[in-house]
Design a protein around this motif. Structure first.
Motif, PDB file in Angstrom:
ATOM      1  N   THR A 144       0.844  -1.184   0.000  1.00 23.20           N
ATOM      2  CA  THR A 144       0.000   0.000   0.000  1.00 23.20           C
ATOM      3  C   THR A 144       0.883   1.240   0.000  1.00 23.20           C
ATOM      4  O   THR A 144       2.052   1.183   0.384  1.00 23.20           O
ATOM      5  CB  THR A 144      -0.950   0.015   1.208  1.00 23.20           C
ATOM      6  OG1 THR A 144      -1.806   1.157   1.114  1.00 23.20           O
ATOM      7  CG2 THR A 144      -0.213   0.060   2.517  1.00 23.20           C
ATOM      8  N   HIS A 145       0.318   2.340  -0.425  1.00 22.79           N
ATOM      9  CA  HIS A 145       1.061   3.597  -0.477  1.00 22.79           C
ATOM     10  C   HIS A 145       1.042   4.335   0.854  1.00 22.79           C
ATOM     11  O   HIS A 145       1.744   5.331   1.022  1.00 22.79           O
ATOM     12  CB  HIS A 145       0.481   4.508  -1.566  1.00 22.79           C
ATOM     13  CG  HIS A 145      -0.917   4.948  -1.269  1.00 22.79           C
ATOM     14  ND1 HIS A 145      -2.004   4.151  -1.517  1.00 22.79           N
ATOM     15  CD2 HIS A 145      -1.382   6.083  -0.713  1.00 22.79           C
ATOM     16  CE1 HIS A 145      -3.094   4.794  -1.137  1.00 22.79           C
ATOM     17  NE2 HIS A 145      -2.752   5.962  -0.653  1.00 22.79           N
ATOM     18  N   ILE A 146       0.262   3.866   1.804  1.00 23.23           N
ATOM     19  CA  ILE A 146       0.187   4.527   3.110  1.00 23.23           C
ATOM     20  C   ILE A 146       1.527   4.370   3.832  1.00 23.23           C
ATOM     21  O   ILE A 146       2.134   3.304   3.810  1.00 23.23           O
ATOM     22  CB  ILE A 146      -0.957   3.937   3.953  1.00 23.23           C
ATOM     23  CG1 ILE A 146      -2.293   4.222   3.292  1.00 23.23           C
ATOM     24  CG2 ILE A 146      -0.935   4.494   5.361  1.00 23.23           C
ATOM     25  CD1 ILE A 146      -3.457   3.626   4.025  1.00 23.23           C
ATOM     26  N   VAL A 147       1.961   5.427   4.492  1.00 25.80           N
ATOM     27  CA  VAL A 147       3.225   5.407   5.221  1.00 25.80           C
ATOM     28  C   VAL A 147       2.941   5.088   6.681  1.00 25.80           C
ATOM     29  O   VAL A 147       2.059   5.688   7.297  1.00 25.80           O
ATOM     30  CB  VAL A 147       3.942   6.767   5.087  1.00 25.80           C
ATOM     31  CG1 VAL A 147       5.226   6.779   5.888  1.00 25.80           C
ATOM     32  CG2 VAL A 147       4.207   7.083   3.633  1.00 25.80           C
ATOM     33  N   SER A 148       3.689   4.147   7.221  1.00 21.08           N
ATOM     34  CA  SER A 148       3.538   3.786   8.618  1.00 21.08           C
ATOM     35  C   SER A 148       4.089   4.899   9.492  1.00 21.08           C
ATOM     36  O   SER A 148       5.189   5.408   9.258  1.00 21.08           O
ATOM     37  CB  SER A 148       4.279   2.479   8.900  1.00 21.08           C
ATOM     38  OG  SER A 148       4.206   2.168  10.269  1.00 21.08           O
ATOM     39  N   GLU A 149       3.343   5.284  10.499  1.00 21.90           N
ATOM     40  CA  GLU A 149       3.771   6.367  11.380  1.00 21.90           C
ATOM     41  C   GLU A 149       4.463   5.850  12.629  1.00 21.90           C
ATOM     42  O   GLU A 149       4.754   6.595  13.540  1.00 21.90           O
ATOM     43  CB  GLU A 149       2.570   7.225  11.757  1.00 21.90           C
ATOM     44  CG  GLU A 149       1.975   7.938  10.566  1.00 21.90           C
ATOM     45  CD  GLU A 149       0.718   8.694  10.899  1.00 21.90           C
ATOM     46  OE1 GLU A 149       0.281   8.653  12.067  1.00 21.90           O
ATOM     47  OE2 GLU A 149       0.171   9.329   9.994  1.00 21.90           O
TER      48      GLU A 149
END
Length: 183
Positions: A144-149
């Motif tokens: 996925t393109h979501i960045v882990s925070e």
């Protein structure tokens, strides 16, 4: 007025009967009027389901995006060469496969700059998920393109321990001598 409408209707009927083509257009006109009256009586019932579906669609999207963020494995869940999951990564995959609702048991991997690293992370997560999964079907592991925070646990521990070590010792203020109450 009443006779005028009857006269026009009579002329239309006589003209259509006299012509060689049949009065299908008149039947179609009356059918159209009848269908329009039925739609007016049923309104707004045919449109309620679609309106409700469109009203719920943003919430369904938000729920799916929330589960995608919750089931996301970032770079800190893998070792340097992405061949093994860290302890936090193993616990996260185990939690996803055992605690999440079955409809949301998907593992998402944060995209890396290098595609080979992303593919290695996906393969590592699939391998571990295959070891943990109790059912016959393996969960989906996708990028996925979501960045882990998140960040590594060692970093969080370091920040917390530095905060504790540099904290001042609490002391009461010194007592002051003086007259109380204006005496």
């Amino acid at each position: 007025m009443r006779y005028g409408c009857a006269l026009v209707l009579g002329l239309v009927l006589a003209g259509s009967a006299a012509s060689d083509c049949s009065a299908f257009w008149l039947d179609a006109f009356f059918d159209h009027c009848h269908r329009g009256a039925q739609k007016n009586r049923q309104w707004p019932s045919p449109y309620l389901c679609a309106d409700r579906m469109y009203a719920h669609a943003p919430f369904d999207t938000m729920i799916r995006n929330g589960w995608r963020r919750q089931n996301l494995l970032g770079a800190h869940h893998f070792n340097e060469d992405a061949t093994q999951l860290t302890q936090a990564g193993r616990l996260k995959v185990r939690w996803i496969l055992t605690q999440t609702p079955p409809a949301y048991r998907r593992v998402f991997i944060e995209q890396s700059i290098r595609q080979e690293t992303t593919q290695q992370r996906i393969a590592t997560a699939q391998k571990f998920a295959g070891e943990v999964a109790t059912g016959a079907d393996l969960p989906q592991v996708t990028q996925t393109h979501i960045v882990s925070e998140g960040r590594p646990a060692a970093t969080v521990d370091f920040v917390n321990s530095q905060f504790r070590d540099n904290m001042r010792t609490p002391v009461l203020p010194a007592a002051t001598t003086g007259s109380a109450g204006g005496q």
